[in-house]
Design an enzyme around this catalytic site. Sequence first.
Site, short mmCIF file in Angstrom:
data_model
loop_
_atom_site.label_atom_id
_atom_site.label_comp_id
_atom_site.label_asym_id
_atom_site.label_seq_id
_atom_site.Cartn_x
_atom_site.Cartn_y
_atom_site.Cartn_z
N ASP A 297 18.17 71.13 -29.93
CA ASP A 297 18.85 71.69 -30.91
C ASP A 297 19.58 70.36 -30.52
O ASP A 297 20.24 69.70 -31.63
CB ASP A 297 19.85 72.22 -30.16
CG ASP A 297 20.50 71.80 -28.82
OD1 ASP A 297 19.07 71.86 -27.84
OD2 ASP A 297 21.88 72.25 -28.73
N MET B 172 17.57 67.62 -30.72
CA MET B 172 16.92 66.02 -31.48
C MET B 172 17.61 66.15 -32.92
O MET B 172 17.41 65.24 -33.67
CB MET B 172 15.49 67.05 -30.87
CG MET B 172 15.37 66.24 -29.48
SD MET B 172 13.56 66.72 -29.64
CE MET B 172 13.01 67.10 -27.43
N CYS B 173 17.70 67.49 -33.49
CA CYS B 173 17.55 67.78 -34.33
C CYS B 173 19.45 67.47 -34.82
O CYS B 173 20.29 68.43 -33.92
CB CYS B 173 17.65 68.83 -35.23
SG CYS B 173 16.20 68.98 -34.90
N THR B 174 20.00 67.01 -35.76
CA THR B 174 21.39 67.22 -36.29
C THR B 174 21.58 68.28 -36.92
O THR B 174 21.27 68.92 -37.81
CB THR B 174 22.25 66.20 -37.14
OG1 THR B 174 21.60 64.30 -36.75
CG2 THR B 174 23.27 66.15 -37.45
N VAL B 175 22.30 69.27 -36.22
CA VAL B 175 22.85 70.23 -36.00
C VAL B 175 23.95 70.40 -36.61
O VAL B 175 25.29 70.90 -35.92
CB VAL B 175 22.89 71.68 -34.79
CG1 VAL B 175 23.51 72.97 -35.26
CG2 VAL B 175 21.27 72.05 -34.63
#
Length: 738
Positions: free
Chosen positions: A586, A588-591
């Site tokens: 979570d 690593m990715c732009t949530v």
Amino acid sequence: MSSSTVAQFSPFSTSVSPSFWSTLAAIKIDKLQLSDENVPVRGHYEVGKVIYDRKTDEDVPLPAAVSFDGQGLIEGGYALPPNTFPAWGTLKNFNTIEEFKTADKQKVFNDVAQEILDGILTAQDPTPFLTRFLVLSFADLKKYKFVHWFGFPALVAKPGWELAGADAQQRGWKAADGVVGRDQMPAIGAALAQRRALQGSDSASAAFFLARRTAGEEWQLSDVTSYEPFFANVSEDERIVGFVDPSPLSDSPGWPLRNLLALLSVRYGVRKIRVVAWKDPLGSQISSTATYRSRVAALMQPEVGSDASNQVVAKGRTVLLAYEAGQPARPNAVGWERNSQGKLAPKMADLSPLMDPKRLADQAVDLNLKLMRWRIMPDINLEKIHNTKCLLLGAGTLGCYVARTLMGWGVRHITLLDSSRVSFSNPVRQPLFDFEDCLDGGKPKAECAAAKLSKIYPGVEAKGIQMSIPMPGHPVPASSLEQTRADVRHLEQLIDEHDVVYLLMDSRESRWLPTLLGAAKNKLLLNAALGFDSYLVMRHGASPDVQPTTTPARGQEIPLTRRRLGCYYCNDIVAPADSLTDRTLDQMCTVTRPGLAAIAGASAVELMVSVLQHKDGILAPASTAARKDASTRDEDSSDPSKSGSVLGLIPHQIRGFLAQFSNLLIVGQAYERCTACSPAIVEAYRKDGFDMLLKAFNDEVYLEKITGLDKLKAETEALDADLDWSGSEAEEGDGELL
């Protein structure tokens, strides 16, 4: 007298170049806008021509045309083509097709006819009025179609002019007669050419002339305004008037003769005249045995009948006046151009099939923007936006939305930089990518995004660069030293070449190097960052040597909006460090909520445009959402009308909260110990260049040492250690220390 002897005239047609309509479109957008004022127009015509048809072994006459091109709409920019003669007119462009359809076209036509009559009667040089014309048009600039109607008003003579004497019996114009012999045509042509050379090619009078033979059998020519003195001792039968004839027909002289005869009649009382319709090249050496096309005829006007009250009262009484109940008399005129079906109706020019689709796209993009200037904001400087070069660091979700919005504002130069490739999760959130871009490991994002921009709008100069940005807290191994040096040099060059830099990356430390370079080079930097349901959009302040970082002296208050604005790192008291290692999925990715990037990206571009519209540019003071304190002397920074930009407020930071659908406008001044834009950091970079940057990449505390943050941290820790956290109340057991 037989009606067959009435003189017939060949009407004008038009030959309109596509450049005429494209120039009209530009004038409509940039100058006329919603105005329907008349626009001066120039055209030109030439001697009537025929072409030889080899199939039929016959000469085919070409239409007697007035030609128009784009230069004719440009004031002072018209160069008359060789061997042509000028025509002057006006164009009236209507804003809607309904206005065009319902306009009183005959009134406009009659107004021009009145100008012609007034010019014939009173002008010192009336010849420019003899070929006057008008154009009514509607320009559909979205479809690039132009509805138009040309008119060449010719005054109606009553009674009409007729062929006289032998010419009437032969029912036609002759190649020569007893006064103008065939062998005299070369001399007349040479005199015409000499006369035009003396007067200049732009003179309308060169197309109309008086001629007489001297005792020595030479030909003398003069202006039509010299009629009375020129023919003072010349008998009526030997008086000759001539004109350059645009008609190719041997039995029908061209349209300009109608107004020329009206001029002779109402101004000089002429009722009988010999006319030379010149149809040959000027100055051509025609031998006595050569075939030539110029024609001669004697014309006369019969006696005025009992309806003389309907004539212009002058020396002659030839121009018919029309009367309407309660209205003053007006000249009666004819001359509307017929359409391709031969009807008195408008024509339509459809340029879209003839134009390069890329040019059409350019016109359409410019149109949507320039419409803003017509009524909403006439002071907006679209050219400044158009010429701004933008560098987008990051071609992901934010980069895609920023790029699309920049194109909507007409920005033509966009460069994208990114190190990653398109993955399967990207296309649904990043509008410049699709499924095929994810295959085979994915295309490089920056290059793929640039290619899609060019596909959307070929007029954009888009470039994609795949490159990683070196970051503090990320040590550079010896094996990568030269590559890092090359990457830094490339990034420096890119920032030098662009006017605005967008920081759209997905990590905090990747923004440090471009922030420092922007501060050192005084570039406008726009920063956008996303949370789950909140976002930050901000503009960085100017270089510290352009607008120094100042601390108000004691007792002195410097308005917050007048201090140097801070950068992304000015609120930090630690140097940027590695935030990418050991991240969970979570992290690593732009949530973030899917709609947030579009809002933040658009806000960043709109903020840039607002800054560009301010006279101070990067030094524009920050706007706030709160009213000013009455005790300060600062301007009302919350009033859009007083912001200095035609687009309204120019905030420093926009912090948006999607959960509440609200925005806060925040102003933060530059921090004198900032690790990215402070004077100490900028000076160190300018002095040591890449060596300074390499230390920042490899040493986590190097930036803190330069700015003095390490000492500030040590002093804070020492102060914390000296504090006595035990209190009397705690010692007495009256409460628990929380």
